[in-house]
Design a protein around this motif. Sequence first.
Motif, PDB file in Angstrom:
ATOM      1  N   UNK A  13       0.823  -1.215   0.000  1.00 44.63           N
ATOM      2  CA  UNK A  13       0.000   0.000   0.000  1.00 44.63           C
ATOM      3  C   UNK A  13       0.859   1.268   0.000  1.00 44.63           C
ATOM      4  N   UNK A  14       2.118   1.145   0.443  1.00 42.44           N
ATOM      5  CA  UNK A  14       2.952   2.345   0.638  1.00 42.44           C
ATOM      6  C   UNK A  14       4.146   2.423  -0.292  1.00 42.44           C
ATOM      7  N   UNK A  15       4.158   1.597  -1.313  1.00 40.72           N
ATOM      8  CA  UNK A  15       5.339   1.533  -2.170  1.00 40.72           C
ATOM      9  C   UNK A  15       5.707   2.893  -2.770  1.00 40.72           C
ATOM     10  N   UNK A  16       4.711   3.608  -3.246  1.00 41.57           N
ATOM     11  CA  UNK A  16       4.996   4.912  -3.850  1.00 41.57           C
ATOM     12  C   UNK A  16       5.469   5.920  -2.820  1.00 41.57           C
ATOM     13  N   UNK A  17       4.887   5.860  -1.620  1.00 41.31           N
ATOM     14  CA  UNK A  17       5.325   6.758  -0.547  1.00 41.31           C
ATOM     15  C   UNK A  17       6.804   6.533  -0.231  1.00 41.31           C
ATOM     16  N   UNK A  18       7.160   5.250  -0.112  1.00 45.77           N
ATOM     17  CA  UNK A  18       8.537   4.919   0.251  1.00 45.77           C
ATOM     18  C   UNK A  18       9.491   5.321  -0.878  1.00 45.77           C
ATOM     19  N   UNK A  19       9.080   5.022  -2.092  1.00 45.55           N
ATOM     20  CA  UNK A  19       9.913   5.370  -3.247  1.00 45.55           C
ATOM     21  C   UNK A  19      10.183   6.874  -3.294  1.00 45.55           C
ATOM     22  N   UNK A  20       9.136   7.643  -3.108  1.00 36.83           N
ATOM     23  CA  UNK A  20       9.279   9.099  -3.143  1.00 36.83           C
ATOM     24  C   UNK A  20      10.165   9.599  -2.005  1.00 36.83           C
ATOM     25  N   UNK A  21       9.965   8.988  -0.834  1.00 39.45           N
ATOM     26  CA  UNK A  21      10.728   9.451   0.329  1.00 39.45           C
ATOM     27  C   UNK A  21      12.218   9.148   0.156  1.00 39.45           C
ATOM     28  N   UNK A  22      12.519   7.975  -0.369  1.00 39.50           N
ATOM     29  CA  UNK A  22      13.924   7.621  -0.617  1.00 39.50           C
ATOM     30  C   UNK A  22      14.550   8.591  -1.617  1.00 39.50           C
ATOM     31  N   UNK A  23      13.807   8.895  -2.673  1.00 39.82           N
ATOM     32  CA  UNK A  23      14.330   9.799  -3.701  1.00 39.82           C
ATOM     33  C   UNK A  23      14.591  11.190  -3.114  1.00 39.82           C
ATOM     34  N   UNK A  24      13.710  11.627  -2.225  1.00 34.89           N
ATOM     35  CA  UNK A  24      13.826  12.978  -1.671  1.00 34.89           C
ATOM     36  C   UNK A  24      14.917  13.077  -0.607  1.00 34.89           C
ATOM     37  N   UNK A  25      15.140  12.015   0.162  1.00 34.15           N
ATOM     38  CA  UNK A  25      16.042  12.102   1.317  1.00 34.15           C
ATOM     39  C   UNK A  25      17.333  11.324   1.151  1.00 34.15           C
ATOM     40  N   UNK A  46      16.147  -2.568  -5.582  1.00 33.70           N
ATOM     41  CA  UNK A  46      17.394  -2.694  -6.302  1.00 33.70           C
ATOM     42  C   UNK A  46      17.498  -1.678  -7.426  1.00 33.70           C
ATOM     43  N   UNK A  47      16.390  -1.470  -8.121  1.00 34.04           N
ATOM     44  CA  UNK A  47      16.370  -0.485  -9.203  1.00 34.04           C
ATOM     45  C   UNK A  47      16.601   0.933  -8.672  1.00 34.04           C
ATOM     46  N   UNK A  49      18.645   1.514  -6.305  1.00 31.30           N
ATOM     47  CA  UNK A  49      20.011   1.563  -5.798  1.00 31.30           C
ATOM     48  C   UNK A  49      20.155   1.081  -4.369  1.00 31.30           C
ATOM     49  N   UNK A  50      19.167   0.325  -3.901  1.00 33.90           N
ATOM     50  CA  UNK A  50      19.208  -0.165  -2.518  1.00 33.90           C
ATOM     51  C   UNK A  50      19.221  -1.691  -2.465  1.00 33.90           C
ATOM     52  N   UNK A  51      20.150  -2.218  -1.698  1.00 31.13           N
ATOM     53  CA  UNK A  51      20.120  -3.636  -1.363  1.00 31.13           C
ATOM     54  C   UNK A  51      19.127  -3.805  -0.222  1.00 31.13           C
ATOM     55  N   UNK A  52      18.693  -5.044   0.018  1.00 29.31           N
ATOM     56  CA  UNK A  52      17.701  -5.215   1.079  1.00 29.31           C
ATOM     57  C   UNK A  52      17.849  -6.547   1.786  1.00 29.31           C
ATOM     58  N   UNK A  53      17.386  -6.569   3.029  1.00 24.59           N
ATOM     59  CA  UNK A  53      17.293  -7.798   3.825  1.00 24.59           C
ATOM     60  C   UNK A  53      15.931  -7.777   4.485  1.00 24.59           C
ATOM     61  N   UNK A  54      15.105  -8.782   4.195  1.00 23.63           N
ATOM     62  CA  UNK A  54      13.728  -8.763   4.692  1.00 23.63           C
ATOM     63  C   UNK A  54      13.388 -10.054   5.421  1.00 23.63           C
ATOM     64  N   UNK A  55      12.590  -9.915   6.465  1.00 24.86           N
ATOM     65  CA  UNK A  55      12.013 -11.059   7.172  1.00 24.86           C
ATOM     66  C   UNK A  55      10.502 -10.872   7.126  1.00 24.86           C
TER      67      UNK A  55
END
Length: 260
Positions: A13-25, A46-47, A49-55
């Motif tokens: 539900x928040x993918x766009x919010x997170x994407x925008x926030x990462x781009x801005x900050x 990844x696209x 520019x972030x690697x990730x570790x998820x549980x």
Amino acid sequence: MVIASWNVNSIRARLEHVRRWLAAHNPDILLLQELKAAEFPAELFGQLGYRSAAVTQKSYNGVAIVSRSPIEIVSTTLIGDEADSHARFVETLISGIRVVNIYAPNGNPPASDKFLYKLAWMDRLLQQLQIWLKNEIPTLVGGDFNVIPEDIDCHKPSSWMHDALFQPEPRARYRAFLGLGYTDAFRSLHPGETGQFTFWDYFRKAFEYNRGIRIDHLLLSPRLAQRLESCEIDKAPRAMEKPSDHTPIVARLRPAIGNS
DNA sequence: ATGTCGCCTCATAGGCGA
């Protein structure tokens, strides 16, 4: 180095919010909680520019760390209960820092099995926090602690008196975390400051009236606390359309000095 | 008690968790 934490209340539900926030900050590291999905969209990050570790698990809980630098996963389970299946914990090493992301149990209602699970989980975290301090690795433990540490961390104590997040038992455990020597990054730089919250209920126009609570925290081990430059709550995402009920908390750390 | 979200399902409404 910028490290942030954000309970997104569903990553889908928040993918766009997170994407925008990462781009801005452009943070170096972002801790995400309440993914509420079995799959974490690692390729998408990844696209960016972030690697990730998820549980993750289906429907509930779920934590992920996204980072500009490589992530080494150390553990995906909290010490003390092998049978615990909740996706609430991930411990990693990033750029020489132990970065831990937690989503502590909510525990409502008080005097329920859920509340007892919350207390037991916090006891287990206390034990782990103690172990981490025994070696030299600078440590950051961030996420949704689901604890209102002090009265000034909510708009009106009487409104939260009967809530699990405000009960003496979880608050005592949070104080015990600090008692070990960890620093509450935000409070250490904003002592006594009122009206600073990371969560507002969706209903009753809670955000409009700033009727919130501060429950998302960044704890720093003693060595790392010396590098703390700033820690702020970014209220902007909470004011957007279809927001999470939480908003990001952001810390800036100075570079390590010397050969450390 | 209620309010509002997001998830899921023996699904199109209701239950659960927050």
